[in-house]
Design an enzyme around this catalytic site. Sequence first.
Site, PDB file in Angstrom:
ATOM      1  N   HIS A 101       0.884  -1.269   0.143  1.00  0.00           N
ATOM      2  CA  HIS A 101      -0.240   0.000   0.103  1.00  0.00           C
ATOM      3  C   HIS A 101       0.778   1.828  -0.442  1.00  0.00           C
ATOM      4  CE1 HIS A 101      -3.672  -1.896   1.896  1.00  0.00           C
ATOM      5  NE2 HIS A 101      -3.403  -2.851   0.944  1.00  0.00           N
ATOM      6  N   GLU A 149       1.064   3.792   2.091  1.00  0.00           N
ATOM      7  CA  GLU A 149       1.542   4.329   3.146  1.00  0.00           C
ATOM      8  C   GLU A 149       2.803   2.992   3.577  1.00  0.00           C
ATOM      9  OE1 GLU A 149      -1.590   3.905   2.093  1.00  0.00           O
ATOM     10  OE2 GLU A 149      -2.916   4.179   4.092  1.00  0.00           O
TER      11      GLU A 149
END
Length: 152
Positions: A53, A55
Site C-alpha cells: 500500500h 503508506e
Amino acid sequence: MAQNDGFMAEALHEAVLAGQRDEIPVGAVLVLDGRIVARSGNRTRENNDPTAHAEMNVIREAARLLGQERLTGADLYVTLEPCAMCAAAISFARIRRLYYGAEDPKGGGVHHGGRFYAQTTCHHAPDVYSGIEERRSATVLRDFFQAKREPG
C-alpha cells in the site's frame, strides 16, 4: 496542526500515477522537517505484494533512507483513510501526524472498522486530520473505478 504546504497535492499526484499503472489510485508522501522524504502510490499488483500500500511503501522507504525504524516527528499525507494494516504500521513507526483525504467506510481502520488508534492495545496514536483535499481524493478513486466498469 502544520500547514498542508502542498504535500497532499503531491500525494494526489502519486495516486494518479498509481491509477495509470492500473493500481488502486492511492498516494502518500512522508514529510520530515518540512521536506518530502519518501513518496509512493499503491504497488500491490506491480510487486505482487498485498502489503505494498502507498503508506507501507513510504514508511519502508523513509526508514531505509533515514536508517531507523522510528519516524518520530514525521508527518504522513495519504489520499485515503488508511486500512488497519497501514494504521498499525503508522503507529509502530511513531509517525507524529496523519493527514488523509477521503474517508473509507468499507476498508478504513482509523475512523472506520477497527479504529486502531482508539484501542487500548495501541501504543502510539498520531494526531489525525481527515478531509484534507477530500473531494479531489474521492474523485480520483471514483473516476478510476467508473472507468473500470465502463464497457470497452
